[in-house]
Write an enzyme that holds these catalytic residues in place. Structure first.
Site, PDB file in Angstrom:
ATOM      1  N   LYS A 204       0.906  -1.060   0.039  1.00  0.00           N
ATOM      2  CA  LYS A 204       0.030   0.101   0.007  1.00  0.00           C
ATOM      3  C   LYS A 204       0.942   1.185   0.000  1.00  0.00           C
ATOM      4  O   LYS A 204       1.820   1.446   0.791  1.00  0.00           O
ATOM      5  CB  LYS A 204      -1.044   0.081   1.283  1.00  0.00           C
ATOM      6  CG  LYS A 204      -1.730   1.416   1.271  1.00  0.00           C
ATOM      7  CD  LYS A 204      -2.767   1.118   2.299  1.00  0.00           C
ATOM      8  CE  LYS A 204      -3.439   2.437   2.448  1.00  0.00           C
ATOM      9  NZ  LYS A 204      -4.677   2.341   3.486  1.00  0.00           N
ATOM     10  N   ARG A 214     -10.862   9.909   1.333  1.00  0.00           N
ATOM     11  CA  ARG A 214     -10.527  10.598   2.469  1.00  0.00           C
ATOM     12  C   ARG A 214     -11.898  11.654   2.903  1.00  0.00           C
ATOM     13  O   ARG A 214     -12.396  11.948   3.977  1.00  0.00           O
ATOM     14  CB  ARG A 214      -9.256  11.043   2.926  1.00  0.00           C
ATOM     15  CG  ARG A 214      -8.135  10.002   3.065  1.00  0.00           C
ATOM     16  CD  ARG A 214      -6.670  10.500   2.951  1.00  0.00           C
ATOM     17  NE  ARG A 214      -5.971   9.482   3.016  1.00  0.00           N
ATOM     18  CZ  ARG A 214      -4.766   9.729   2.697  1.00  0.00           C
ATOM     19  NH1 ARG A 214      -4.105  10.803   2.410  1.00  0.00           N
ATOM     20  NH2 ARG A 214      -3.748   8.851   2.775  1.00  0.00           N
ATOM     21  N   GLU A 246       7.366  -6.659   1.288  1.00  0.00           N
ATOM     22  CA  GLU A 246       6.067  -6.326   2.152  1.00  0.00           C
ATOM     23  C   GLU A 246       5.366  -7.644   1.745  1.00  0.00           C
ATOM     24  O   GLU A 246       4.676  -8.300   2.630  1.00  0.00           O
ATOM     25  CB  GLU A 246       5.288  -5.333   1.604  1.00  0.00           C
ATOM     26  CG  GLU A 246       6.091  -4.089   2.289  1.00  0.00           C
ATOM     27  CD  GLU A 246       5.860  -3.743   3.765  1.00  0.00           C
ATOM     28  OE1 GLU A 246       5.076  -4.678   4.262  1.00  0.00           O
ATOM     29  OE2 GLU A 246       6.191  -2.828   4.279  1.00  0.00           O
ATOM     30  N   LYS A 261      -1.921  -1.402  -4.035  1.00  0.00           N
ATOM     31  CA  LYS A 261      -2.692  -0.150  -4.104  1.00  0.00           C
ATOM     32  C   LYS A 261      -2.249   1.038  -3.976  1.00  0.00           C
ATOM     33  O   LYS A 261      -0.975   1.182  -3.183  1.00  0.00           O
ATOM     34  CB  LYS A 261      -3.569  -0.330  -2.603  1.00  0.00           C
ATOM     35  CG  LYS A 261      -4.611   0.825  -2.394  1.00  0.00           C
ATOM     36  CD  LYS A 261      -5.135   0.672  -1.126  1.00  0.00           C
ATOM     37  CE  LYS A 261      -5.901   1.993  -0.700  1.00  0.00           C
ATOM     38  NZ  LYS A 261      -6.186   2.106   0.686  1.00  0.00           N
ATOM     39  N   SER A 287      -9.943   5.663  -5.152  1.00  0.00           N
ATOM     40  CA  SER A 287     -10.875   6.569  -5.448  1.00  0.00           C
ATOM     41  C   SER A 287     -10.381   7.581  -6.412  1.00  0.00           C
ATOM     42  O   SER A 287     -11.266   8.140  -7.250  1.00  0.00           O
ATOM     43  CB  SER A 287     -11.383   7.411  -3.894  1.00  0.00           C
ATOM     44  OG  SER A 287      -9.943   7.642  -3.285  1.00  0.00           O
ATOM     45  N   TYR A 326     -14.683   0.985  -7.947  1.00  0.00           N
ATOM     46  CA  TYR A 326     -16.017   1.639  -7.410  1.00  0.00           C
ATOM     47  C   TYR A 326     -16.880   1.594  -8.781  1.00  0.00           C
ATOM     48  O   TYR A 326     -18.124   1.808  -8.684  1.00  0.00           O
ATOM     49  CB  TYR A 326     -15.939   3.306  -7.269  1.00  0.00           C
ATOM     50  CG  TYR A 326     -15.171   3.633  -5.827  1.00  0.00           C
ATOM     51  CD1 TYR A 326     -15.762   3.399  -4.556  1.00  0.00           C
ATOM     52  CD2 TYR A 326     -13.618   3.347  -5.714  1.00  0.00           C
ATOM     53  CE1 TYR A 326     -14.713   3.385  -3.263  1.00  0.00           C
ATOM     54  CE2 TYR A 326     -12.953   3.668  -4.702  1.00  0.00           C
ATOM     55  CZ  TYR A 326     -13.404   3.378  -3.556  1.00  0.00           C
ATOM     56  OH  TYR A 326     -12.571   3.656  -2.300  1.00  0.00           O
TER      57      TYR A 326
HETATM   58  C1  PBG Z   1      -7.745   3.747   5.348  1.00  0.00           C
HETATM   59  C2  PBG Z   1      -7.832   3.474   3.771  1.00  0.00           C
HETATM   60  C3  PBG Z   1      -7.644   4.226   2.777  1.00  0.00           C
HETATM   61  C4  PBG Z   1      -7.989   3.539   1.560  1.00  0.00           C
HETATM   62  C5  PBG Z   1      -8.704   2.325   1.988  1.00  0.00           C
HETATM   63  N1  PBG Z   1      -8.425   2.171   3.148  1.00  0.00           N
HETATM   64  C6  PBG Z   1      -7.093   5.671   2.768  1.00  0.00           C
HETATM   65  C7  PBG Z   1      -5.845   6.093   3.488  1.00  0.00           C
HETATM   66  O1  PBG Z   1      -4.908   5.214   3.557  1.00  0.00           O
HETATM   67  O2  PBG Z   1      -5.715   7.067   3.792  1.00  0.00           O
HETATM   68  C8  PBG Z   1      -8.364   4.308   0.372  1.00  0.00           C
HETATM   69  C9  PBG Z   1      -8.981   3.645  -0.706  1.00  0.00           C
HETATM   70  C10 PBG Z   1      -9.526   4.722  -1.979  1.00  0.00           C
HETATM   71  O3  PBG Z   1      -8.795   5.640  -2.176  1.00  0.00           O
HETATM   72  O4  PBG Z   1     -10.509   4.237  -2.742  1.00  0.00           O
HETATM   73  N2  PBG Z   1      -6.797   2.519   5.979  1.00  0.00           N
END
Ligand code: PBG
Length: 336
Positions: A204, A214, A246, A261, A287, A326
């Site tokens: 991630k 967010r 990782e 991600k 997102s 999405y």
């Molecule tokens: C939180 C989390 C995040 C996303 C999924 N789980 C955001 C972050 O790490 O701030 C982001 C997903 C997206 O942007 O669609 N742990």
């Protein structure tokens, strides 16, 4: 007019592209509804679906509407959903204590969905960001200059057990603390939840593409403008080998599925990970990836449906076995 002589070619790759049926026959990659996981946002109460400005077509849903949406997704052949709670700021504190409330929103949502659509696979995030007043994925140390890794991991283990008790199929640690997968696996097993799986957000990245999410869950405070940035736990976008480390750590600690991600800007990482491990690989089209396709389409600069489909195809071609997106519902509808 003189006839152009034919070139003497043994191979003419265009022969395979002649008409749709030939192209279908030789297509190397397909996106199926069964590859998709729909991320869904849930809110308290009986509110009407709340639009999210930066994510056109995505809504925060109350539990009743969430259940309806899950029924529809299941009928459309989408096998799984990932649930994210949006909490009232009143419930947030420095410790994220609401995450350990056995009646917290997301746990009630899980129970309702599993009761109504038991065959649907339900996934929940294990991280404290929806619950902390500062928006970080964990609790802070005494000096408040770092996220306290080991104390956070202990809390995440308890959180995962609560989610398993509520009936989730997979817990999805998205916090990027060291050692969390191993601790969560031990906690689940010790509580008797040997069948609850772990979908680890293994690679991630500290990405700017999470902005709209967010907004959706109200965790923008920690986005990195303050002293303590998420860069202290999420991966540096500059790194590729580290993603493999990782992922291998998470597999060794008990991850059933690993995730990369974001997806679109990290196709090389998806491929690298696919080649490095034997467990299924998930990718999260986040997102911001969704938002940018919508924004360009709204300006009339890109074709929404074609860019959507191409983006998902590329993620699968890179090596993802499943995609959190999405677009899940509209793509599943189109594929029907
Ligand atoms: C939180 C989390 C995040 C996303 C999924 N789980 C955001 C972050 O790490 O701030 C982001 C997903 C997206 O942007 O669609 N742990």
């Amino acid at each position: 007019m003189a006839k152009t002589p034919k070139l003497d070619l043994t191979q003419r790759p265009r022969r395979l592209r002649r008409q749709p049926s030939r192209r279908a026959l030789v297509a190397e990659t397909v996106v199926r509804a069964a590859d998709l996981i729909a991320p869904l946002f849930v809110v308290e109460g009986k509110a009407r679906p709340e639009p999210i400005a930066s994510m056109p077509g995505v809504f925060r849903l109350c539990i009743d509407d969430l259940v309806k949406e899950c029924r529809e997704l299941h009928k459309l052949g989408v096998p799984a959903v990932a649930l994210f709670p949006k909490l009232s700021p009143k419930l947030k504190d420095e410790e994220g204590s609401e995450a350990l409330n056995p009646e917290t929103l997301v746990l009630r949502a899980v129970r309702a969905v599993k009761k109504a659509v038991p065959e649907l696979t339900v996934i929940t995030d294990v991280a404290l960001d929806p619950y902390t007043s500062h928006g970080h994925d964990g609790v802070l140390n005494d000096a408040k200059d770092d996220v306290d890794n080991d104390r956070t991991v202990t809390i995440l283990g308890r959180m995962a057990v609560l989610q398993a008790e509520a009936g989730v199929d997979f817990v999805a640690p998205s916090d990027m603390m060291d050692g969390r997968v191993g601790h969560i696996r031990k906690s689940l097993d010790a509580a008797g939840f040997t069948d609850a799986g772990i979908l680890a957000y293994s690679a991630k990245y500290n990405s700017a593409y999470y902005g709209p999410f967010r907004d959706a869950v109200g965790s923008a405070q920690a986005a990195g403008t303050r002293l303590l940035s998420k860069a202290t736990y999420q991966m540096n976008p500059a790194n590729r080998r580290e993603a493999v480390s990782e992922v291998q750590l998470d597999v060794a600690e008990g991850a059933d599925i690993v995730m990369v991600k974001p997806a679109g800007a990290y196709l090389d990482i998806i491929r690298e990970v696919r080649n490095a491990v034997r467990v299924p690989v998930a990718a999260y089209q986040v997102s911001g990836e969704y938002a940018q396709i919508h924004a360009a389409a709204r300006l009339g600069w890109l074709d929404l449906a074609r860019c959507r489909d191409e983006s998902l195809l590329a993620i699968k071609r890179a090596g993802a076995d499943m995609i959190l997106t999405y677009f899940a519902k509209e793509v599943a509808k189109q594929l029907r």
